[in-house]
Write a protein that holds these residues in place. Structure first.
Motif, PDB file in Angstrom:
ATOM      1  N   ARG A  43       0.689  -1.223  -0.056  1.00 26.73           N
ATOM      2  CA  ARG A  43      -0.052  -0.048  -0.058  1.00 26.73           C
ATOM      3  C   ARG A  43       0.875   1.275   0.167  1.00 26.73           C
ATOM      4  O   ARG A  43       0.476   2.272  -0.722  1.00 26.73           O
ATOM      5  N   GLY A  44       1.955   1.221   0.645  1.00 24.92           N
ATOM      6  CA  GLY A  44       2.996   2.367   0.674  1.00 24.92           C
ATOM      7  C   GLY A  44       3.587   2.654  -0.575  1.00 24.92           C
ATOM      8  O   GLY A  44       3.653   3.636  -0.969  1.00 24.92           O
ATOM      9  N   ARG A  45       3.870   1.481  -1.225  1.00 24.14           N
ATOM     10  CA  ARG A  45       4.316   1.665  -2.588  1.00 24.14           C
ATOM     11  C   ARG A  45       3.328   2.196  -3.668  1.00 24.14           C
ATOM     12  O   ARG A  45       3.697   3.128  -4.329  1.00 24.14           O
ATOM     13  N   ASP A  46       2.147   1.808  -3.534  1.00 22.14           N
ATOM     14  CA  ASP A  46       1.002   2.374  -4.189  1.00 22.14           C
ATOM     15  C   ASP A  46       1.153   4.061  -4.079  1.00 22.14           C
ATOM     16  O   ASP A  46       0.977   4.803  -4.970  1.00 22.14           O
ATOM     17  N   GLU A  47       1.045   4.432  -2.880  1.00 14.45           N
ATOM     18  CA  GLU A  47       1.019   6.057  -2.330  1.00 14.45           C
ATOM     19  C   GLU A  47       2.189   6.433  -3.000  1.00 14.45           C
ATOM     20  O   GLU A  47       1.840   7.632  -3.517  1.00 14.45           O
ATOM     21  N   ARG A  48       3.429   6.063  -2.987  1.00 15.85           N
ATOM     22  CA  ARG A  48       4.531   6.713  -3.392  1.00 15.85           C
ATOM     23  C   ARG A  48       4.554   6.870  -4.905  1.00 15.85           C
ATOM     24  O   ARG A  48       4.905   7.826  -5.470  1.00 15.85           O
ATOM     25  N   ARG A  49       3.984   5.664  -5.513  1.00 15.80           N
ATOM     26  CA  ARG A  49       3.602   5.635  -7.056  1.00 15.80           C
ATOM     27  C   ARG A  49       2.898   6.732  -7.703  1.00 15.80           C
ATOM     28  O   ARG A  49       2.967   7.647  -8.302  1.00 15.80           O
ATOM     29  N   ALA A  50       1.664   6.778  -6.896  1.00  8.31           N
ATOM     30  CA  ALA A  50       0.577   7.784  -7.094  1.00  8.31           C
ATOM     31  C   ALA A  50       1.147   8.954  -6.942  1.00  8.31           C
ATOM     32  O   ALA A  50       0.703  10.083  -7.719  1.00  8.31           O
ATOM     33  N   ALA A  51       1.982   9.314  -5.667  1.00 15.91           N
ATOM     34  CA  ALA A  51       2.524  10.710  -5.771  1.00 15.91           C
ATOM     35  C   ALA A  51       3.396  11.259  -6.937  1.00 15.91           C
ATOM     36  O   ALA A  51       3.365  12.332  -7.413  1.00 15.91           O
ATOM     37  N   GLN A  52       4.261  10.269  -7.402  1.00 17.34           N
ATOM     38  CA  GLN A  52       5.049  10.409  -8.487  1.00 17.34           C
ATOM     39  C   GLN A  52       4.121  10.712  -9.811  1.00 17.34           C
ATOM     40  O   GLN A  52       4.484  11.976 -10.516  1.00 17.34           O
ATOM     41  N   PHE A  53       3.162   9.892 -10.086  1.00 20.72           N
ATOM     42  CA  PHE A  53       2.443   9.999 -11.205  1.00 20.72           C
ATOM     43  C   PHE A  53       1.897  11.471 -10.982  1.00 20.72           C
ATOM     44  O   PHE A  53       1.694  12.181 -12.073  1.00 20.72           O
ATOM     45  N   GLY A  54       1.176  11.667 -10.078  1.00 18.55           N
ATOM     46  CA  GLY A  54       0.531  13.014  -9.867  1.00 18.55           C
ATOM     47  C   GLY A  54       1.336  14.317 -10.079  1.00 18.55           C
ATOM     48  O   GLY A  54       0.703  15.099 -10.679  1.00 18.55           O
ATOM     49  N   GLY A  55       2.411  14.196  -9.323  1.00 14.63           N
ATOM     50  CA  GLY A  55       3.413  15.177  -9.726  1.00 14.63           C
ATOM     51  C   GLY A  55       3.757  15.495 -11.139  1.00 14.63           C
ATOM     52  O   GLY A  55       3.728  16.659 -11.603  1.00 14.63           O
ATOM     53  N   LEU A  56       4.003  14.406 -11.881  1.00 14.05           N
ATOM     54  CA  LEU A  56       4.252  14.493 -13.261  1.00 14.05           C
ATOM     55  C   LEU A  56       3.182  15.292 -14.043  1.00 14.05           C
ATOM     56  O   LEU A  56       3.380  16.098 -14.782  1.00 14.05           O
ATOM     57  N   LEU A  57       2.043  14.684 -13.660  1.00 17.60           N
ATOM     58  CA  LEU A  57       0.951  15.384 -14.550  1.00 17.60           C
ATOM     59  C   LEU A  57       0.587  16.680 -14.392  1.00 17.60           C
ATOM     60  O   LEU A  57       0.407  17.530 -15.332  1.00 17.60           O
ATOM     61  N   ALA A  58       0.799  17.127 -12.846  1.00 18.40           N
ATOM     62  CA  ALA A  58       0.476  18.430 -12.707  1.00 18.40           C
ATOM     63  C   ALA A  58       1.750  19.321 -13.266  1.00 18.40           C
ATOM     64  O   ALA A  58       1.415  20.319 -13.820  1.00 18.40           O
ATOM     65  N   ASP A  59       2.967  18.809 -13.302  1.00 16.93           N
ATOM     66  CA  ASP A  59       3.835  19.723 -13.972  1.00 16.93           C
ATOM     67  C   ASP A  59       3.679  19.800 -15.467  1.00 16.93           C
ATOM     68  O   ASP A  59       4.052  21.000 -16.045  1.00 16.93           O
TER      69      ASP A  59
END
Length: 338
Positions: A233-249
């Motif tokens: 679950r922690g890995r999923d959260e870390r992955r989602a944070a990276q994907f979300g940051g990429l899309l926002a940028d």
């Protein structure tokens, strides 16, 4: 036999339906998401053959084939991909997960492999060593500069981008924006999984995003412990944070963009949907019907390494042999700013 085929067909159809509903939305689906995408084609075709294309089992198998075909890793663009040389002035990009730099390889062979690509831009991941169960910093930037005299270099954590074109800006993306001005290497390794470099190419700017999304699963972890699921679950959260940051940028960036690296995600996984929707996959210029980039043992069944573009024409895209230097195939591309 017919009953068994019906049960198997119903079970596989149920799996495909759950995949559509849960991939990219429910952390526990990261485990089923690891299957080779080719199974979304191979399994229903096998079930259709077993059912002799007749009866209820065949209908269920055909349904799963229709639902899953788009996730099977096939690249129909290969049939119309250009096969001629890139136009004069095209920019060569070489993107590669190096598998712990040259930790277990001859450094001379490693650098020879890089320089033989004659690329204008190198997008490199896993600029590190792995000792025991921990990542370790390496100090090889001087060797990189000797190998690529006149090139410009940006590095943070495990990511290195080397460019023949001037780097006009280096920006942190996603969770890495919280890092201080001089973070420790370990802190950068933990958070900096996307490194954006803005390159000046002629009068235009190309934003290159060097990406290494954290893996969702490590093979030596024990699924019969509660810690396994906490970590998943922690890995999923870390992955989602990276994907979300990429899309926002990307959304805030008006420049042409090239997003490339190891996404630790197949094309069947929901996390990649927004990138497929908003950008163009370099597979449109790849002449392989089933492109793959990662080996599990000896089976190259997964494409985990991707390039997506915006405002860029991709003329050629290949996944060449890494010559035993990594378990990932590199991505070799030629591009022009649109």
């Amino acid at each position: 036999m017919r009953k068994a085929a019906g049960v198997a067909s119903a079970g596989w159809l149920g799996f495909v339906i759950l995949h559509h509903l849960l991939t990219g939305r429910f952390w526990l689906w990261l485990i089923p998401d690891m299957i080779p995408p080719a199974l979304y084609l191979a399994v229903p075709v096998t079930l259709l053959a077993a059912a002799r294309c007749r009866g209820r089992a065949a209908l269920l198998a055909a349904g799963s084939l229709l639902l899953g075909a788009a996730h099977a890793g096939l690249n129909p663009a290969a049939l119309t991909a250009p096969d001629g040389p890139p136009p004069p002035g095209a920019v060569r990009v070489f993107s590669w997960n190096t598998e712990y730099w040259h930790q277990d390889d001859d450094p001379r062979a490693f650098y020879r492999f890089l320089t033989e690509q004659h690329a204008d831009v190198y997008v490199l991941q896993e600029y590190l060593n792995w000792v025991g169960d921990r990542p370790r910093e390496v100090d090889d930037l001087a060797a990189l500069r000797r190998a690529f005299p006149g090139y410009h270099l940006a590095a943070e954590g495990e990511l290195v981008t080397v460019s023949r074109f001037p780097i006009t800006a280096v920006r942190r993306v996603g969770p890495a924006v919280t890092l201080g001005p001089r973070p420790s290497w370990q802190a950068a390794f933990d958070l900096a999984k996307i490194l954006r470099t803005d390159l000046r190419i002629g009068a235009a700017t190309l934003s290159v995003y060097n990406v290494h999304i954290p893996a969702q699963y490590v093979l030596n972890e024990n699924p019969f412990t509660s810690r396994f699921y906490t970590e998943l679950r922690g890995r999923d959260e870390r992955r989602a944070a990276q994907f979300g940051g990429l899309l926002a940028d990307l959304a805030a960036n008006p420049s042409a963009a090239l997003v490339s690296g190891d996404f630790n995600s197949t094309g069947a996984m929901g996390e990649l949907r927004p990138l497929f929707d908003r950008l163009t996959s370099a597979n449109t210029a790849n002449r392989s019907l089933y492109p793959t980039s990662w080996y599990a043992g000896v089976l190259p069944l997964w494409q985990l390494d991707w390039t997506f573009t915006r405002g860029v024409d991709v003329h050629t895209s290949e996944l060449p042999d890494p010559r035993g230097l990594s378990d990932h195939r590199p991505q070799s591309l030629s591009i022009s700013l649109a």
